[in-house]
Write a protein that holds these residues in place. Structure first.
Motif, short mmCIF file in Angstrom:
data_model
loop_
_atom_site.label_atom_id
_atom_site.label_comp_id
_atom_site.label_asym_id
_atom_site.label_seq_id
_atom_site.Cartn_x
_atom_site.Cartn_y
_atom_site.Cartn_z
N LEU A 47 0.84 -1.20 0.00
CA LEU A 47 0.00 0.00 0.00
C LEU A 47 0.87 1.25 0.00
O LEU A 47 0.59 2.23 -0.68
CB LEU A 47 -0.93 0.01 1.22
N VAL A 52 -1.34 4.28 -1.49
CA VAL A 52 -2.68 4.21 -0.90
C VAL A 52 -2.56 4.42 0.60
O VAL A 52 -1.75 3.78 1.25
CB VAL A 52 -3.33 2.83 -1.17
N LYS A 53 -3.31 5.39 1.13
CA LYS A 53 -3.27 5.57 2.59
C LYS A 53 -4.60 6.10 3.10
O LYS A 53 -5.49 6.42 2.31
CB LYS A 53 -2.13 6.50 2.99
N PHE A 77 -7.85 -0.24 -4.14
CA PHE A 77 -7.68 -1.27 -3.12
C PHE A 77 -7.69 -2.69 -3.68
O PHE A 77 -7.28 -3.63 -3.00
CB PHE A 77 -8.79 -1.17 -2.06
N ALA A 80 -4.57 -5.09 -3.42
CA ALA A 80 -4.26 -5.54 -2.05
C ALA A 80 -5.25 -6.62 -1.61
O ALA A 80 -4.88 -7.61 -0.98
CB ALA A 80 -4.29 -4.35 -1.09
N LEU A 164 -3.56 -0.58 6.58
CA LEU A 164 -3.76 0.88 6.53
C LEU A 164 -3.57 1.49 7.91
O LEU A 164 -2.90 2.52 8.07
CB LEU A 164 -5.21 1.18 6.11
#
Ligand SMILES: [Zn+2]
Ligand SMILES: [Zn+2]
Length: 317
Positions: A47, A52-53, A77, A80, A164
């Protein structure tokens, strides 16, 4: 000094020495929980690389009780989730309830075209919001039983959300929802789910001068969906928000040592949350594994007509 954190395997091992009767069911879920645990680190790396966060937290929104992932679209997403599914589906598909849908799940999670990716992202949103209608709609499209989809998706999505949360928690000393005590809700500041566990912290030691920095016993809640932990008022119910003396009651096993394990239940709405007082334990357990290991108390609660604040997979069917 930070207390030693136990892995899933160590936590379950300890529970089994105390409650050997639970060994078969704990052993049957151990590979899944361990695989999830191993995925979190790998997914956090992925991520991070993809950028992506979690959305930036805003103190004002948090004060109003808006979780970080409320209204998130979860675009980006799907890869993942696919990584998680590759590892977890073979384990999930050993379970009787999942076996009939093996082909459907494999098709859905592991195919990498665009429409599937979009549906996967919709599923993540449905898991996070707990929206039953959306899950039912997707279940129909995929051709699986809605309850089984909810169960399997919960397992597959959780490590992605945990990753996350880990990224945020590892970025600073204090998680953004702990700064200034802005978050006062019983539901999760990250994903909005109700807590699966409560815990009281151990006394902390100030390493520099070896004085006791805090007596411990502060109450926290733990989210099994995304792994976040947050402080919560002791006398308040996370489910209905009722607060005051006499609202929350404790239920613990009498006789033998309870190892700090108990249920906190609300006299107003009759919901309960399992909890552990870490002051009564040598090690800090993996809370998701411990929640499973406390299923004997779930049974006591069910006999008393109490309902879990957040139903877990072992009391879903
Ligand atoms: Zn959460
Ligand atoms: Zn309540």
């Amino acid at each position: 000094m930070a207390a030693t954190r136990q892995t899933v395997a160590q936590t379950l091992e300890e529970v089994i020495t105390w409650r050997p009767v639970l060994a078969p069911v704990l052993r049957s879920f151990e590979p899944l929980l361990t695989a999830q645990e191993e995925l979190v680190g790998e997914l956090a790396e992925n991520l991070k690389k993809q950028g992506v966060k979690l959305p930036q937290s805003q103190a004002e929104r948090m004060e109003q009780g808006v979780s970080l992932l409320a209204d998130a679209t979860f675009a980006g997403f799907a890869p993942a989730v696919r990584t998680s599914a590759e590892k977890l589906l073979p384990l999930l598909c050993r379970m009787d309830a999942v076996v009939p849908y093996k082909a459907a799940f494999t098709d859905f999670f592991l195919k990498s075209d665009k429409t599937e990716a979009q549906k996967i992202e919709e599923l993540v949103a449905a898991v996070v919001s707990g929206n039953k209608k959306e899950i039912e709609g997707l279940a129909e499209k995929i051709g699986v039983d809605p309850l089984v989809l909810h169960f399997a998706a919960g397992f597959v999505v959780a490590p992605v959300l945990h990753a996350l949360t880990v990224l945020v928690a590892s970025a600073g000393d204090e998680a953004p929802w702990e700064v200034g005590d802005v978050w006062r809700q019983g539901y999760c500041p990250v994903c909005g789910a109700l807590p699966t566990m409560g815990w009281m912290d151990k006394p902390s030691i100030d390493e520099k001068n070896a004085f006791l920095a805090g007596g411990g016993g502060k109450k926290h809640l733990h989210c099994g969906t995304c792994g976040a932990d947050w402080k919560f008022r002791r006398g308040a119910c996370p489910a209905c928000g009722e607060e005051g003396s006499g609202v929350m009651e404790l239920l613990r096993e009498s006789g033998k040592a309870a190892h700090g394990e108990r249920l906190d239940w609300c006299t107003k709405c009759k919901s309960y949350c399992p909890g552990v007082d870490l002051r009564e334990r040598e090690f800090v357990p993996n809370l998701d594994a411990l929640a499973l290991g406390m299923m004997h108390l779930d049974m006591v609660a069910a006999r008393r007509k109490l309902k879990p604040v957040k139903p877990s997979f072992w009391n879903m069917f």
